[in-house]
Design an enzyme around this catalytic site. Structure first.
Site, mmCIF file in Angstrom:
data_model
loop_
_atom_site.group_PDB
_atom_site.id
_atom_site.type_symbol
_atom_site.label_atom_id
_atom_site.label_comp_id
_atom_site.label_asym_id
_atom_site.label_seq_id
_atom_site.Cartn_x
_atom_site.Cartn_y
_atom_site.Cartn_z
ATOM 1 C CD GLU A 1 23.010 47.754 -27.411
ATOM 2 O OE1 GLU A 1 22.354 48.373 -28.076
ATOM 3 O OE2 GLU A 1 22.645 47.152 -26.174
ATOM 4 C CG ASN B 1 18.193 47.377 -22.988
ATOM 5 O OD1 ASN B 1 18.149 45.960 -22.870
ATOM 6 N ND2 ASN B 1 17.180 47.906 -23.245
ATOM 7 C CE1 TYR C 1 44.203 75.673 -46.786
ATOM 8 C CE2 TYR C 1 43.012 77.295 -48.336
ATOM 9 C CZ TYR C 1 43.080 76.870 -47.196
ATOM 10 O OH TYR C 1 41.778 76.765 -46.401
ATOM 11 C CE LYS D 1 16.012 44.025 -23.371
ATOM 12 N NZ LYS D 1 15.564 44.341 -24.727
ATOM 13 C CB THR E 1 38.581 29.756 -32.500
ATOM 14 O OG1 THR E 1 37.979 28.574 -32.563
ATOM 15 C CG2 THR E 1 39.780 29.860 -31.821
ATOM 16 C CG HIS E 2 35.628 29.698 -36.017
ATOM 17 N ND1 HIS E 2 35.900 29.790 -37.331
ATOM 18 C CD2 HIS E 2 36.709 28.951 -35.685
ATOM 19 C CE1 HIS E 2 36.878 29.487 -37.677
ATOM 20 N NE2 HIS E 2 37.609 28.773 -36.764
ATOM 21 C CB SER F 1 36.621 77.711 -41.051
ATOM 22 O OG SER F 1 37.468 78.622 -40.799
ATOM 23 C CB SER G 1 12.973 48.267 -21.980
ATOM 24 O OG SER G 1 11.686 48.320 -23.004
ATOM 25 C CE LYS H 1 41.196 74.451 -39.686
ATOM 26 N NZ LYS H 1 40.929 74.012 -41.194
#
Ligand code: ARG
Length: 455
Positions: free
Chosen positions: A289, A284, A316, A282, A154-155, A22, A276, A324
């Site tokens: 994102e 972006n 254990y 573009k 809303t929606h 590890s 782009s 981890k």
């Protein structure tokens, strides 16, 4: 040579060796491992298991090792099985027998349970600070934009008018809860498992209260089996981080929408946008994102560890070494996301005209038109129907409630008079929402100041 190899007939198969090891990920706990060892040695010295001079010699050398690792003059040997073996081996190389005595009354099982608590406790503190910085940013932006009218949705349909500051403070509330959750997790995490041994404590008369207080824990754990096998605190922190990432992701989603040509409520600074390779027009919102995407990854860290833990018998099991990477990944990811998100929103350009235009075009004052009739004595349900008809008429004529002539209003109800135009003005609609928690600019100012005083 492994710690346990002398009773085996063969060394560990090389492929198994890497698989079992590890050190590639637990070496980041080197400072915590040493800190724990110093406390353990100090306590062993106090109760006479180690001679006073020996305990002092061990502690002094451990401090040296910690310094050398920090400054880069000592590098961590990647062939060691784990960080605990590395530190103990290094100490023994330097001190001989004294080094070999450090592990008296201790197991790597309680040692690792300690290290990860110490490590995550620090993470809780730094994450809390970073989220506070975000809340502060939101409070300041909310003050700046407390009068900027925009549609509330809303929606994802325009619903009622709000101000941009109010929208921002909704996120501030979420992040304040995140801070609270992390604090709560830290409090439950803050108990010391050292002394639990491999699983059944030890016959040495350890002073567990001393070790706990040396390491600034609130108390020692009370059951040796649980002490070594509890990973609730990892799951709790993962869950806190996941929820915080969900908040960042929802915010990012709105930022992505707001910078689209369809909305154009904001523009991100060039430093937080990308172009782009083919489409020259573009710009972006990649950062937003990516944050939205990384929320998925962190939720994966949480569900992964839940699945790892769900079938484990006490105490254990090596499966627990898998705790981890997901917690480290989640902490790192949240740190990174906060570090980019905060300057991204600090530098975004807000376009109040476009927000206002969107607010004016979607009948978001229809409820207020109904409330106007209610004030004149009409029951709400009837008022709702009348305004519904008026909206239908506007849609048909391609106009808005603001622009509809009074005679058209009066054809539906004679309760209407000139006052209707004032009653449905966007400013009036927003300014009137002074109920506690409402979006009136005076409320936003008060709430923003309250929040800023908290962080
Ligand atoms: N690397 C191990 C872990 O992360 C340390 C504990 C090892 N204990 C053991 N009995 N093999 O969980």
């Amino acid at each position: 040579m492994k710690l346990w190899e002398n009773k085996f007939h063969k060394g560990l198969d090389e492929r198994t060796n890497d698989f079992n090891s590890s050190i590639s990920f637990d070496s980041r706990m080197v400072q915590e491992d040493i800190e724990g060892s110093i406390a353990h040695a100090t306590m062993l010295g106090k109760i006479g298991i180690l001679k006073k001079e020996e305990a002092e010699e061990i502690c002094a050398e451990l401090k040296k090792i910690a310094e050398e690792v920090k400054s880069g003059t000592l590098s961590i040997d990647p062939t060691c099985e784990d960080i605990h073996t590395f530190v103990e081996g290094e100490l023994t190389n330097r001190l001989g027998d004294a080094g070999k005595r450090l592990h008296t009354a201790r197991s790597r099982n309680d040692q690792v349970a300690l290290d990860i608590r110490l490590y995550l406790r620090n993470q809780c503190d730094s994450l809390e600070e970073e989220i506070k910085e975000l809340v502060k940013t939101l409070g300041e932006l909310a003050l700046k934009y407390k009068d900027v009218v925009m549609p509330g949705y809303t929606h994802l349909q325009r619903a009622q008018p709000i101000v941009f500051g109010h929208h921002l403070l909704a996120y501030a509330e979420m992040f304040l809860r995140d801070i609270d959750r992390i604090k709560d997790t830290r409090r439950r995490m803050n108990v010391c498992p050292l002394g639990s041994g491999a699983l059944a404590g030890t016959t040495y008369p350890l002073d567990r209260n001393l070790t706990a207080s040396l390491l600034k824990f609130d108390a020692p754990t009370h059951n040796s089996l649980d002490g070594v096998s509890d990973r609730d605190f990892c799951l709790e922190l993962l869950s806190d981080i996941s929820i915080c990432m969900v908040h960042l992701s929802r915010f990012s989603e709105e930022i992505i929408l707001w910078c689209s040509w369809e909305f154009k409520f904001i523009e991100l600074d060039d430093a937080f946008s990308t172009g782009s390779s083919i489409m020259p027009q573009k710009k972006n919102p990649d950062i937003a994102e990516l944050i939205r995407g990384k929320a998925g990854r962190v939720i994966g860290d949480l569900t992964g560890l839940l699945a790892t833990m769900k079938g484990l018998p006490l105490a254990y099991n090596k499966d627990m070494q898998e705790d981890k990477e997901p917690v480290f990944d989640a902490c790192d990811t949240l740190h990174m996301c906060l570090t980019t998100f905060i300057p991204m929103i600090k530098t975004m350009r807000v376009l109040p005209q476009n927000m206002r235009k969107a607010a004016a075009g979607g009948f978001i004052n229809a409820t207020d038109a109904a409330d106007y009739l209610v004030e004149k004595g009409m029951p709400f349900r009837d008022a709702y129907r009348v305004v519904g008809e008026l909206v239908g008429e506007c849609v048909e004529k391609g106009t808005t409630l603001e622009a509809l002539p009074l005679k058209n209003y009066q054809a539906h109800s004679e309760l209407f008079d000139e006052g209707i135009y004032d009653a449905i003005s966007l400013e009036k609609c927003v300014n009137g929402r002074t109920v506690l928690g409402g979006p009136a600019p005076q409320n936003v100012e008060k709430e923003a100041k309250r929040i800023l005083a908290m962080v």
